[in-house]
Design an enzyme around this catalytic site. Structure first.
Site, PDB file in Angstrom:
ATOM      1  N   ASP A   1     -42.681  10.933  -9.804  1.00 13.67           N
ATOM      2  CA  ASP A   1     -44.449  11.189 -10.656  1.00 13.67           C
ATOM      3  C   ASP A   1     -44.936  11.056  -9.831  1.00 13.67           C
ATOM      4  OD1 ASP A   1     -44.186  11.693 -14.009  1.00 13.67           O
ATOM      5  OD2 ASP A   1     -43.088   9.864 -12.967  1.00 13.67           O
TER       6      ASP A   1
ATOM      7  N   TYR B   1     -46.394  10.097 -20.916  1.00 13.24           N
ATOM      8  CA  TYR B   1     -46.418   8.682 -20.213  1.00 13.24           C
ATOM      9  C   TYR B   1     -47.801   8.993 -19.647  1.00 13.24           C
ATOM     10  CZ  TYR B   1     -42.595   5.599 -21.531  1.00 13.24           C
ATOM     11  OH  TYR B   1     -41.829   4.880 -22.087  1.00 13.24           O
TER      12      TYR B   1
HETATM   13  N1  ABN Z   1     -42.879  12.644 -16.172  1.00  9.21           N
HETATM   14  C1  ABN Z   1     -42.786  13.986 -16.000  1.00  9.21           C
HETATM   15  C2  ABN Z   1     -43.858  14.524 -15.667  1.00  9.21           C
HETATM   16  C3  ABN Z   1     -45.333  14.182 -14.760  1.00  9.21           C
HETATM   17  C4  ABN Z   1     -46.723  15.046 -14.814  1.00  9.21           C
HETATM   18  C5  ABN Z   1     -46.171  16.326 -15.166  1.00  9.21           C
HETATM   19  C6  ABN Z   1     -45.582  16.521 -15.946  1.00  9.21           C
HETATM   20  C7  ABN Z   1     -44.448  15.808 -16.390  1.00  9.21           C
HETATM   21 CU    CU Z   2     -41.138   3.174 -21.252  1.00  8.71          CU
END
Ligand code: ABN
Ligand code: CU
Length: 708
Positions: A325, A411
């Protein structure tokens, strides 16, 4: 990867240089961002370009301390930029000297793809909604007629897929259905995955599983107040919320005890610069401790420089789900604007964050960094049992918290850099937001690779692993590192050396070479790691001035040797790596352990940590070192994590050891202190509990007076 570098001598700006900021490490101001983009536009006149990144290229360490400590010249303001030019593969990247208003260097790098910006992620939904084959697949999945506007996707970089390599800029669209626009679409995942070429703006392929599964059309599970009312509301309590929601307020009647000079923080004995960039988010630099007037350097630079979230389902194409990320999207790019009294409570100072938009204009996230203090419970205490604990010293502590929250599609990552008055530096991570979900059929056995968290909703096992980058400067530039293991004596009970069998000690192993520094957490020996200055020995203990890394949330990377994720995150397979630091041109210096351009890196070849480790023979003892630490958790989802996760908390600490002459908080005023002689004479000693410093504390029931 091929780099075609060119030296630019003439590309300058038509407007003058923007005023330099207060401090050389300050992030680029909106004016500086615009100034860089105008210089870059002049250089690429005739091409259609989109700006991807404009960020501060921090001054070289040597030049920085030459300015800071030796009265040398102020380092120039240098920016690094990345642009994508229509029709050109890869990236155009380069360096602009803002002070001189000159493009210094630029190059066209092919075989790589740039970080994905929030803008890049938003165009994908429209592309998939308008694609006829995606529409057909939606119908096969049972989408009600005329409902394409209810189809959503979380756009992820493809990560790496050998069918296309790194030539085209690709995203994988994780597909969902919303029954209405307030629905949580993670309750309704679809089973196929379109691949989008985001430069060509079209779907180039659709990964379709052999076993088809219908879109689950169960009523969604959601967490917005109207859904809580639907779920739990009663006639007596229509909102459905628990009725014990009495506020807990933080009051600081005399204001805060930190001061800020621009971005330079002074709090307790700490002093440091607070920076922020598109990628790492918060960066803390030039950290010192005032030891009764003697300013001692602690760390040159601290940041979270990478992370990876590998998923554990073996079925194609889920192996592609391993989000890096920070390198692929940016903890800065994805950062949230924070809200007073909500994300942080108390007396708050905020710092905004500035980025480039695709046109080279500045875009701002208000209140991106939150700075505040909180009560930190007891700092130390002792009472004497001889007089029924009347002889007592009780000292309460407070903590300073520098925080940000970023959203990585589903998340939320909440990052808290916490400072204690005793010199401890803590990093707390709170994970919340929503599980990444995949559809499962009513009769499907999903095996051990996930959990059914809701009807027809499979949440795959995954990990959240971070790379903490520490560039120490403990009492000077030459530092060392090693492990500390609690071990029983090597001698058996009854031996001369360990007659009673009780002996144990701390085994220290110093890393001499890079290869020695590749270590893992050991629960059995309660392993910690020491970063220390072997030339600065404590006057009593004779041991070196140390910051000890205490980090127990150290899940090992579970993907195996040869897996894509192990190749693309070469830092994640071990808890530590230490490498020698050297200033590169423009001070870039070994920042990103999965490489500079992470998107669509195959993991082959020598980049990032793999390149820095090299043959492992370089010296890392008593020299300028950078310490990388991998930490994090393994997440086996459970229904309690759905439809939104209660924050899962993990942390690590850096603790001073053999650095201070004695307990460094003896000079923090106690809340209560009475000596034995005061007790005997009936004197009250120091009593700020009842002496009104704390005007708000009282007993919960009955008596409303303070501390009585
Ligand atoms: N977890 C993958 C992701 C992060 C930020 C934006 C899109 C996808
Ligand atoms: Cu998790």
């Amino acid at each position: 990867m091929e780099r075609l570098a060119q030296l630019a001598l003439h590309a300058t700006s038509s407007v003058g240089a923007p005023p330099p900021p207060a401090h050389p490490l300050d992030p680029l101001s909106p004016q500086e961002i615009r100034s860089v983009s105008s210089i870059v536009k002049n250089n690429y006149a005739g091409k259609t370009i989109n700006f991807n990144t404009i960020t501060l290229r921090e001054p070289m360490k040597k030049a920085y301390y030459n300015w800071k400590e030796k009265n040398g010249p102020r380092p120039p303001r240098i920016a690094y930029f990345v642009i994508v030019a229509n029709g050109d593969a890869g990236v155009h990247e380069g360096i602009v000297d803002i002070s001189a208003q000159q493009l210094v260097e630029f190059q066209h790098t092919t075989g790589v793809q740039p970080i994905l910006t929030p803008y890049d992620l938003q165009v994908t939904e429209e592309i998939i909604r308008n694609d006829p084959e995606v529409r057909r697949q939606c119908e096969i999945s049972g989408l009600p007629p005329n409902s394409m506007h209810m189809i959503y996707c979380d756009a992820w970089t493809i990560g790496y897929d050998e069918r296309w390599g790194a030539d085209r800029r690709l995203q994988q669209a994780l597909m969902y259905y919303r029954s209405d626009e307030d629905d949580s679409h993670y309750s309704h995942p679809l089973d196929f995955c379109p691949i989008v070429d985001m430069n060509a703006k079209k779907v180039i392929f659709i990964d379709i599983p052999q076993r088809r599964r219908k879109i689950p059309l169960n009523k969604h599970s959601s967490f917005h107040p109207k859904h809580i009312a639907e779920k739990f509301g009663t006639r007596e309590n229509p909102s459905g919320f628990r009725n014990d929601n009495f506020p807990i307020n933080i009051t600081q009647p005399e204001g805060v005890s930190f001061s800020l000079d621009g971005n330079v923080m002074s709090w307790s004995n700490f002093n440091f610069h607070i920076g922020f960039n598109y990628r790492e988010g918060i960066v803390l630099s030039d950290m010192t401790w005032s030891d009764h007037g003697r300013v001692r350097p602690l760390f040159h630079r601290i940041s979270l420089c990478e992370m990876v979230v590998p998923y554990g389902c073996p079925d194609f194409p889920h192996q592609r789900k391993h989000a890096l990320d920070i390198g692929e999207y940016g903890a800065g790019n994805c950062t949230n604007p924070l809200t007073l009294g909500c994300d942080c409570k108390g007396v708050i100072h905020y710092i905004d964050a500035h980025f480039t938009d695709k046109n080279g204009d500045a875009s701002t996230v208000k209140n991106a960094i939150c700075i505040h203090e909180e009560d930190d419970g007891l700092l130390f205490k002792h009472s004497d049992f001889r007089d029924d604990f009347q002889t007592t010293v009780t000292t309460r502590g407070k903590k300073l918290i520098i925080s940000q929250i970023f959203t990585a599609a589903n998340y939320e990552y909440c990052l808290y850099w916490i400072f204690r008055q005793d010199g401890t530096i803590k990093l707390e991570v709170r994970l919340t937001g929503i599980l990444n979900t995949f559809v499962c059929a009513d009769d499907e056995d999903i095996g051990p690779w996930g959990t059914k968290v809701y009807p027809n909703v499979n949440a795959h096992n995954h990990q959240h692993l971070f790379s903490l980058r520490l560039h120490p400067r403990l009492d000077g530039d030459n530092n060392s590192a090693g492990t500390s293991d609690a071990k029983p004596s090597a001698y058996p009970t009854g031996s001369k050396e360990n007659k009673y069998g009780n002996a144990f000690y701390c085994e220290k192993t110093v890393f001499n070479k890079v290869k020695d520094s590749i270590t893992n957490f050991e629960g059995k020996t309660a392993r910690t790691w020491d970063i220390f200055n072997p030339n600065s020995l404590h006057k009593y203990s004779g041991k070196p001035a140390t910051y000890k890394l205490v980090s127990t949330f150290c899940s090992p990377l579970l993907a195996q040797e040869g897996s894509l994720v192990r190749k693309r995150a070469p830092w994640a397979a071990n808890s530590t790596q230490v490498i020698p630091y050297s200033d590169d041109a423009y001070g870039y210096g070994k920042l990103y352990p999965s490489g500079d351009h992470v998107c669509q890196w195959s993991g082959e070849g020598s980049r990032g940590m793999r390149e820095w480790i090299g043959d492992g023979e370089a010296n890392v003892n008593n020299t300028d070192i950078v310490f990388f630490h991998t930490f994090g958790i393994t997440h086996f989802p459970a229904p309690e994590d759905f439809p939104v996760m209660p924050t899962e908390i993990f942390d690590l600490q850096l603790r001073p050891r053999n650095l201070h002459a004695e307990n460094p908080v003896l000079d923090v005023k106690p809340s209560y202190a009475r000596t034995t002689s005061e007790v005997k004479k009936g004197l009250s000693g120091v009593d700020t509990c009842s002496l009104n410093t704390d005007k708000t504390s009282r007993l919960a029931f009955g008596d409303k007076s303070c501390c009585k």
